[in-house]
Write an enzyme that holds these catalytic residues in place. Structure first.
Site, PDB file in Angstrom:
ATOM      1  NE  ARG A 134      -1.592   2.754   2.784  1.00 45.20           N
ATOM      2  CZ  ARG A 134      -0.694   3.672   3.192  1.00 45.20           C
ATOM      3  NH1 ARG A 134       0.163   4.225   2.353  1.00 45.20           N
ATOM      4  NH2 ARG A 134      -0.632   4.021   4.450  1.00 45.20           N
ATOM      5  CE  LYS A 169       6.848   7.754   5.216  1.00 45.68           C
ATOM      6  NZ  LYS A 169       5.864   8.549   5.955  1.00 45.68           N
ATOM      7  CG  ASP A 206       3.424   3.490   2.675  1.00 45.14           C
ATOM      8  OD1 ASP A 206       2.961   3.965   3.733  1.00 45.14           O
ATOM      9  OD2 ASP A 206       3.717   4.203   1.709  1.00 45.14           O
ATOM     10  CG  ASP A 239       5.149   6.872   9.696  1.00 42.63           C
ATOM     11  OD1 ASP A 239       4.960   7.669  10.622  1.00 42.63           O
ATOM     12  OD2 ASP A 239       5.357   7.218   8.518  1.00 42.63           O
ATOM     13  CG  ASN A 292       0.099  11.763   1.517  1.00 48.10           C
ATOM     14  OD1 ASN A 292      -0.151  12.952   1.409  1.00 48.10           O
ATOM     15  ND2 ASN A 292       0.414  11.195   2.671  1.00 48.10           N
ATOM     16  CG  ASN A 337       3.233  13.737   5.530  1.00 44.58           C
ATOM     17  OD1 ASN A 337       4.006  12.981   6.094  1.00 44.58           O
ATOM     18  ND2 ASN A 337       2.786  13.518   4.304  1.00 44.58           N
TER      19      ASN A 337
END
Ligand SMILES: NC(=O)C1=CN([C@@H]2O[C@H](COP(=O)(O)OP(=O)(O)OC[C@H]3O[C@@H](n4cnc5c(N)ncnc54)[C@H](OP(=O)(O)O)[C@@H]3O)[C@@H](O)[C@H]2O)C=CC1
Ligand SMILES: CC(=O)C(=O)O
Ligand SMILES: [Mg+2]
Length: 614
Positions: free
Chosen positions: A188, A206, A279, A301, A443, A487
């Protein structure tokens, strides 16, 4: 024959593997690794062209004559000596000459592979302009085009076929003191879905923010892609695809693979190596967090970092609306990991304000791909993290009607679907609220539930708006609004910095609430007057240091910090650990730093026309 206990066999195998690993490192890499450390006291034993090829040490034309002679690189560079200021200016001039953001991304990545200090220096000097390139939104595009962008690996690719050997692969990474890993399985990637191994751009980006924003030295950071395949047929059919061309492995095999990975990280880098999950798809993200949270130094995160940044933005919004948290009604559009993580933290914060859990949950409504989440609806999963937010009520699919029915004061989008907050939804929010709070968190920009301009226009300039990806200032009816960027980049670098600096064993839930409160307290009245519920991006480094120092106070107070003795001044302690973008000196030992090589980050004041005209 006497039976050898399984435990002993395991430990013999582990020792053998470890020994093999150490031998390998000695053979291949130990010199580079040792010399790559950032200490200003260290002197490189790398000489000649190898020094210029090492991005952690190379300073290009900034090597002085003495250094060039001393290090055996005299003649390998043009004779002029340029300061880092001039080099930084040259990077930015070239950056501005490029026609599109993907080229800008590639150019910056190339720079990071040539000269790491210069790369971080230009980001530190130009965060508002460059963070959207190395991070969202451009990193999303870069992941989609990773086959084109990819030049050389900047982290580890561990595939499902490496199961049983993950420790050995971690040993192939030459840096021995890794303190932070960002890991993804690419399922994802932002709101772009399953990008498989192309998702490697996310851990890379990141961790670049770990350094650029939080000052964690780059050599302490390791991006990892766990490649278990991809279900994205378009991507795996792409001739430039860099990952395994097979369907995703799931179930027991996936689980065992992840378990082995976590164990191998501890074995290789120690129990306090931080692992940030990024993700993963919702169904894995929650389960893995629950499974590893208490056992390892880890956090997710998308669930926890996002929750903290959004709660903090809501604190800012409430300072404008004058309401308490539990005087609001929340509607989440998208009920996945980000939404549920935020909802859980809001619940926690409302309980702290004195509400009961039942009362807190009753204020939070959710809407997913099947419509409003109510018990009477015929389809859609109502279990898992959504379960506490299922309401009694009638099923409604149309979002404008949902807004009319729920009457939210706060509307949050975390669906990964662009433009769900259309004119009707936004106007309805404006009809029922004097100051509607609208956060379009998805995003990259193409997936934002609405743009800043749409939000201000359709609410007649009354909304309090924030978005996951940055939007430029909007002028509506003679007033200029500066939308804040909601964010998790305001949170994860600070949490990581504090965890690493204090050598915390776990990343506990309360750290996210504390980080949210501290971030909220750093929003000034002037920011709020401009419509911004987050501190401006150019201050993000300072903001991060303050949050990290505050977290360090908390970690020592609650006896969760293992870096002893306890420092008296936590902010000073944090600052002492920050990566320094000024160049190391490589000349003869007696030589002193000249004044102009100060370690402070100064924006060059030089007129760029001097270079352009030259
Ligand atoms: N600003 C920030 O810092 C962050 C932003 N994000 C962004 O949030 C978005 C979602 O991320 P995440 O929660 O991890 O993703 P998930 O896949 O976990 O959740 C997506 C949710 O959106 C729902 N959804 C999908 N399509 C629609 C639709 N048409 N209408 C209504 N709901 C829909 C899904 O429904 P269902 O449950 O039925 O499948 C699911 O509940 C991404 O774009 C991501 O980039 C994420 C983390 C941080
Ligand atoms: C920001 C982030 O983590 C995401 O969109 O997934
Ligand atoms: Mg993410």
């Amino acid at each position: 024959m006497t039976a050898v206990p399984l435990r002993n066999i395991r430990s013999i195998l582990t020792c053998q593997r470890h020994l093999r690993c150490l031998q390998q490192q000695r053979r291949h890499a130990v010199t580079v690794t040792d010399e790559y450390r950032p200490s200003t006291k260290s002197r490189s034993s790398l000489k000649g062209v190898e020094l210029l090829r090492n991005p952690g040490l190379n300073k290009g034309m900034a090597f002085t004559l003495e250094e060039r002679q001393h290090m055996g690189i005299h003649g390998l560079l043009p004779p002029a000596v340029l300061s880092q200021d001039i080099q930084a200016l040259r990077v930015m001039i070239n950056f501005h000459r490029m026609n599109n953001d993907l080229d800008r991304y590639s150019e910056l990545m190339n720079l990071s592979e040539r000269n790491e200090k210069l790369f971080y220096r230009v980001i530190a000097d130009n965060p508002e302009e460059l963070i959207p390139i190395v991070y969202t939104p451009t990193v999303g595009l870069a992941c989609q085009k990773y086959g084109l962008v990819f030049k050389r690996p900047r982290g580890l690719f561990i595939t499902i076929h490496d199961k049983g050997h993950i420790y050995d692969i971690l040993c192939n990474w030459t840096e021995q003191h890794v303190k932070a890993i960002v890991v993804t399985d690419g399922e994802r990637i932002l709101g772009l879905g399953d990008l498989g191994a192309f998702g490697m751009g996310i851990p890379v980006g990141k961790l670049q923010l770990y350094t650029a924003i939080a000052g964690v030295p780059p050599q302490d950071c390791l991006p990892i892609m766990l490649d278990v395949g991809t279900n994205n047929e378009e991507i795996s059919a792409n001739p430039l695809y860099i990952g395994l061309r097979q369907k995703r492995v799931t179930g027991k095999e996936y689980e065992e693979f992840l378990d082995e990975f976590m164990e191998a990280v501890v074995q290789r880098f120690g129990w306090n190596c931080l692992v940030q999950f990024e993700d993963f798809a919702s169904q894995n993200a929650y389960r893995l967090l629950e499974r590893y949270q208490k056992q390892y130094c880890t956090f997710n995160d998308d669930i926890q970092g996002t929750a903290a940044v959004v709660l903090s933005g809501l604190f800012g919004a409430l300072r404008i609306s004058g309401k308490k948290l539990n005087e609001n009604t929340f509607l989440f559009v998208g009920a996945g990991q980000a939404a549920c993580g935020i909802a859980d933290l809001i619940t926690h914060a409302m309980i702290r304000e004195g509400a009961s859990e039942e009362e807190a949950r009753s204020k939070i409504w959710m809407y997913d791909v099947h419509g409003l989440i109510v018990d009477s609806r015929p389809q859609g999963d109502l279990d898992g993290p959504k379960a506490p937010y299922v309401k009694k009520g009638k099923p409604i699919k149309d979002l404008t009607q949902v807004v009319d029915y729920v009457k939210p004061t706060i509307l949050l989008g975390a669906s990964g679907v662009g433009r769900l907050f259309h004119e009707g939804v936004l106007k309805k929010m404006a009809d029922i609220n004097e100051r509607p709070v609208i956060f379009a968190l998805s995003n990259p920009t193409s997936r934002a539930e609405c743009t800043a301009e749409e939000a201000y226009r359709e609410t007649d300039g009354r909304c309090i708006f924030a978005s996951g990806s940055p939007f430029k200032a909007v002028t509506y009816k003679d007033k200029t609004f500066h939308p804040g960027q909601g964010n998790n980049a305001y949170i994860f670098p600070a949490v990581a910095l504090a965890t690493i600096a204090c050598a915390a064993r776990h990343v506990e839930e309360d750290m996210f609430l504390i980080a949210a409160q501290k971030l909220g307290s750093l929003v000034s009245q002037a920011d709020l007057d401009e419509g911004r519920v987050y501190p401006p991006v150019p201050t993000i480094h300072e903001v991060t240091v303050k949050i990290a120092a505050h977290l360090a106070e908390h970690l020592y107070k609650t006896k969760k910090a293992w870096n002893y003795p306890e420092p008296e001044n936590k902010e000073e302690f944090i600052r002492m650990q920050l990566y320094d973008t000024s160049y190391e000196y490589f000349g003869p030992k007696t030589w002193q730093w000249p004044e102009q090589h100060s370690t402070s980050r100064t924006v060059p004041t030089m007129d760029e026309n001097i270079i352009l005209d030259a």
